[in-house]
Scaffold this active site. Structure first.
Site, PDB file in Angstrom:
ATOM      1  N   CYS A 156       0.816  -1.229   0.000  1.00  0.00           N
ATOM      2  CA  CYS A 156       0.000   0.000   0.000  1.00  0.00           C
ATOM      3  C   CYS A 156       0.844   1.272   0.000  1.00  0.00           C
ATOM      4  O   CYS A 156       0.331   2.351  -0.280  1.00  0.00           O
ATOM      5  CB  CYS A 156      -0.928   0.019   1.211  1.00  0.00           C
ATOM      6  SG  CYS A 156      -2.239  -1.188   1.063  1.00  0.00           S
TER       7      CYS A 156
HETATM    8  N1  COA Z   1     -20.350  -9.401   8.038  1.00  0.00           N
HETATM    9  C1  COA Z   1     -20.896  -9.401   9.268  1.00  0.00           C
HETATM   10  N2  COA Z   1     -20.182  -9.536  10.377  1.00  0.00           N
HETATM   11  C2  COA Z   1     -18.859  -9.711  10.262  1.00  0.00           C
HETATM   12  C3  COA Z   1     -18.216  -9.733   9.007  1.00  0.00           C
HETATM   13  C4  COA Z   1     -19.009  -9.575   7.873  1.00  0.00           C
HETATM   14  N3  COA Z   1     -18.501  -9.568   6.635  1.00  0.00           N
HETATM   15  N4  COA Z   1     -16.906  -9.916   9.196  1.00  0.00           N
HETATM   16  C5  COA Z   1     -16.699 -10.000  10.516  1.00  0.00           C
HETATM   17  N5  COA Z   1     -17.884  -9.888  11.176  1.00  0.00           N
HETATM   18  C6  COA Z   1     -18.139  -9.955  12.610  1.00  0.00           C
HETATM   19  C7  COA Z   1     -17.122 -10.828  13.314  1.00  0.00           C
HETATM   20  O1  COA Z   1     -17.550 -12.177  13.293  1.00  0.00           O
HETATM   21  C8  COA Z   1     -17.141 -10.248  14.709  1.00  0.00           C
HETATM   22  O2  COA Z   1     -18.262 -10.755  15.412  1.00  0.00           O
HETATM   23  P1  COA Z   1     -18.175 -11.060  16.991  1.00  0.00           P
HETATM   24  O3  COA Z   1     -17.902  -9.724  17.629  1.00  0.00           O
HETATM   25  O4  COA Z   1     -19.523 -11.618  17.292  1.00  0.00           O
HETATM   26  O5  COA Z   1     -17.046 -12.007  17.170  1.00  0.00           O
HETATM   27  C9  COA Z   1     -17.386  -8.763  14.491  1.00  0.00           C
HETATM   28  O6  COA Z   1     -17.984  -8.657  13.180  1.00  0.00           O
HETATM   29  C10 COA Z   1     -16.123  -7.934  14.533  1.00  0.00           C
HETATM   30  O7  COA Z   1     -15.135  -8.530  13.669  1.00  0.00           O
HETATM   31  P2  COA Z   1     -13.724  -7.914  13.472  1.00  0.00           P
HETATM   32  O8  COA Z   1     -12.967  -8.717  12.470  1.00  0.00           O
HETATM   33  O9  COA Z   1     -13.079  -7.716  14.801  1.00  0.00           O
HETATM   34  O10 COA Z   1     -14.132  -6.526  12.784  1.00  0.00           O
HETATM   35  P3  COA Z   1     -13.437  -5.134  12.857  1.00  0.00           P
HETATM   36  O11 COA Z   1     -14.325  -4.177  13.533  1.00  0.00           O
HETATM   37  O12 COA Z   1     -12.016  -5.213  13.313  1.00  0.00           O
HETATM   38  O13 COA Z   1     -13.419  -4.727  11.319  1.00  0.00           O
HETATM   39  C11 COA Z   1     -11.869  -4.641   9.481  1.00  0.00           C
HETATM   40  C12 COA Z   1     -12.739  -5.516  10.370  1.00  0.00           C
HETATM   41  C13 COA Z   1     -11.070  -5.557   8.577  1.00  0.00           C
HETATM   42  C14 COA Z   1     -12.773  -3.755   8.651  1.00  0.00           C
HETATM   43  C15 COA Z   1     -10.953  -3.769  10.339  1.00  0.00           C
HETATM   44  O14 COA Z   1     -10.297  -4.546  11.303  1.00  0.00           O
HETATM   45  C16 COA Z   1      -9.906  -3.036   9.535  1.00  0.00           C
HETATM   46  O15 COA Z   1     -10.192  -2.333   8.591  1.00  0.00           O
HETATM   47  N6  COA Z   1      -8.640  -3.126   9.959  1.00  0.00           N
HETATM   48  C17 COA Z   1      -7.552  -2.454   9.316  1.00  0.00           C
HETATM   49  C18 COA Z   1      -7.319  -3.118   8.034  1.00  0.00           C
HETATM   50  C19 COA Z   1      -6.358  -2.400   7.153  1.00  0.00           C
HETATM   51  O16 COA Z   1      -6.231  -1.215   7.142  1.00  0.00           O
HETATM   52  N7  COA Z   1      -5.657  -3.173   6.372  1.00  0.00           N
HETATM   53  C20 COA Z   1      -4.742  -2.631   5.484  1.00  0.00           C
HETATM   54  C21 COA Z   1      -4.846  -3.413   4.263  1.00  0.00           C
HETATM   55  S1  COA Z   1      -3.754  -2.757   3.127  1.00  0.00           S
END
Ligand code: COA
Length: 373
Positions: A156
């Site tokens: 990125c």
């Molecule tokens: N639909 C519905 N629910 C979902 C889901 C989906 N597609 N994916 C995950 N969940 C649920 C999980 O099961 C979890 O449920 P629980 O609390 O009952 O266990 C809950 O949502 C939270 O999951 P989590 O993975 O902790 O979500 P989050 O709030 O951390 O968001 C991201 C996920 C990936 C959006 C976030 O972590 C993020 O953007 N991180 C930074 C990523 C980044 O910048 N990467 C760089 C790439 S270059």
């Protein structure tokens, strides 16, 4: 030290957009079909049932509402869930080079420059079209640039790292101007069957021209005041795809050969790393946060951007101060902060200062302080 500038930017946006609802409908159909096919194993407890995704979760967790892709049908087909991009013969421009060339032409026009004014092409991107020859040389050839080109991959942060490389080469007299291109077909490395990440990425290409500030004549030219790069090894964003995969056939086609991340850990570790990088970069450059008219941040997650902007500015960002293009484009890897800069910089006036910042896999981060010419 010779003053350098970004003298023009360009953008190529693919023709197809996928909304969260469309993406989630395809994903949930795949989940239901798979669970139905494995019903006996799930009932016997030998297989775990897949869980559906939700469009509300996607917006809330990431700020993403839609994404552009080069192929919509393959991504939305529950039996395929992957873009379908036919191979091209070797005498045709490859798709990534084609996207880069379109953005590059736009950037040259904005910079009021012709290919004859450019000596080098850098393609900075997360994924390369092939092992070799370099995409940059293909772009150079397609544009008719007499000089050199090479590819570089810092995930990125590829655009900011390429910017620094281009600026150093122009400053040292190795080139009059260098074209930086960031073509990203992120749908190619995204696992559309993974509930945690199937919504994250989109496709796009950006480009910009780096030349001496005293020769820059683009209407929206920006002096590169200072740059700073940072990397710190992490496995929390990883893709094990590579040329040695065939030497271990047991791993071919496994999910780790696509984008995989520990999203929560990335969030927790990258926000402080990037905030500190920007804060110290500004302090060392003698620029107060209050002088910043705009933050063009990497576009991965709206929550991360809000937190970083708050830590840098010491307050909540005002509307438009840290523009968000995630809602329309999703995460476009190296191109994200450049899209924000391309779309939200020409309203600023002479002398205004802004900050462009990338962050992502590596970990890698790049901070660029810019001043409008
Ligand atoms: N639909 C519905 N629910 C979902 C889901 C989906 N597609 N994916 C995950 N969940 C649920 C999980 O099961 C979890 O449920 P629980 O609390 O009952 O266990 C809950 O949502 C939270 O999951 P989590 O993975 O902790 O979500 P989050 O709030 O951390 O968001 C991201 C996920 C990936 C959006 C976030 O972590 C993020 O953007 N991180 C930074 C990523 C980044 O910048 N990467 C760089 C790439 S270059």
């Amino acid at each position: 030290m010779t003053a350098l500038a970004i003298s023009g930017t360009g953008l190529y946006t693919p023709p197809h957009s996928i909304s969260n609802d469309e993406l989630v409908t395809a994903f949930n159909t795949y989940v239901r079909n798979t669970n139905a096919a494995n019903a006996d194993a799930i009932a016997a407890g030998t297989k775990t049932a897949l869980v559906e995704s939700s469009a509300e979760f996607v917006v809330k967790a990431s700020g993403i509402k839609a994404r552009y892709v080069v192929d919509k049908d393959g991504v939305l087909d529950p039996d395929v869930m992957c873009p379908r991009i036919p191979e091209r013969p070797n005498d045709q421009l490859s798709i990534l080079a084609e996207m880069a060339v379109t953005a590059a032409r736009d950037a040259l026009k904005a910079a009021d420059r012709k290919p004859q004014d450019v000596d080098g092409v850098l393609v900075g991107a997360s994924n390369m079209q092939r092992a070799y020859p370099a995409m940059a040389i293909e772009v150079q050839d397609a544009l008719g640039i007499d000089g050199f080109g090479f590819d570089m991959n810092v995930a990125c942060s590829s655009a900011t790292f390429a910017l620094q490389a281009a600026a150093d080469m122009v400053a040292n007299g190795h080139a009059r101007a260098i074209l930086v291109c960031n073509p990203e077909i992120c749908s190619g490395h995204l696992n559309f069957r993974d509930r945690d990440s199937h919504f994250i990425f989109g496709d796009v290409a950006t480009a910009f021209l780096v030349e001496r500030a005293d020769t820059a004549r683009g209407a929206n030219s920006w002096k590169i005041v200072a740059t700073r790069l940072k990397t710190k090894f992490s496995n929390n964003i990883r893709n094990n795809f590579g040329f040695l995969n065939r030497t271990a056939p047991e791993g071919v086609g496994k999910p780790d050969k696509l984008f995989v991340q520990e999203g929560r850990k990335v969030f927790k570790e990258v926000v402080p790393m990037v905030s500190e990088l920007i804060v110290t970069h500004l302090a060392d450059s003698g620029i107060a946060a209050a002088q910043l008219k705009r933050l063009w941040l990497h576009q991965a997650n709206i929550g991360m951007n809000d937190l970083i902007a708050r830590r840098v500015l010491g307050r909540d960002p005002l509307p438009g101060e840290a523009p968000n293009i995630l809602d329309e484009y999703a995460n476009t890897s190296s191109a994200g902060s450049v899209i924000a800069f391309h779309k939200f910089s020409d309203d600023l006036k002479f002398g205004d200062i802004g900050l462009l910042c990338s962050f992502g896999a590596g970990y890698s981060a790049g901070s660029v302080i810019l001043q409008k010419l």
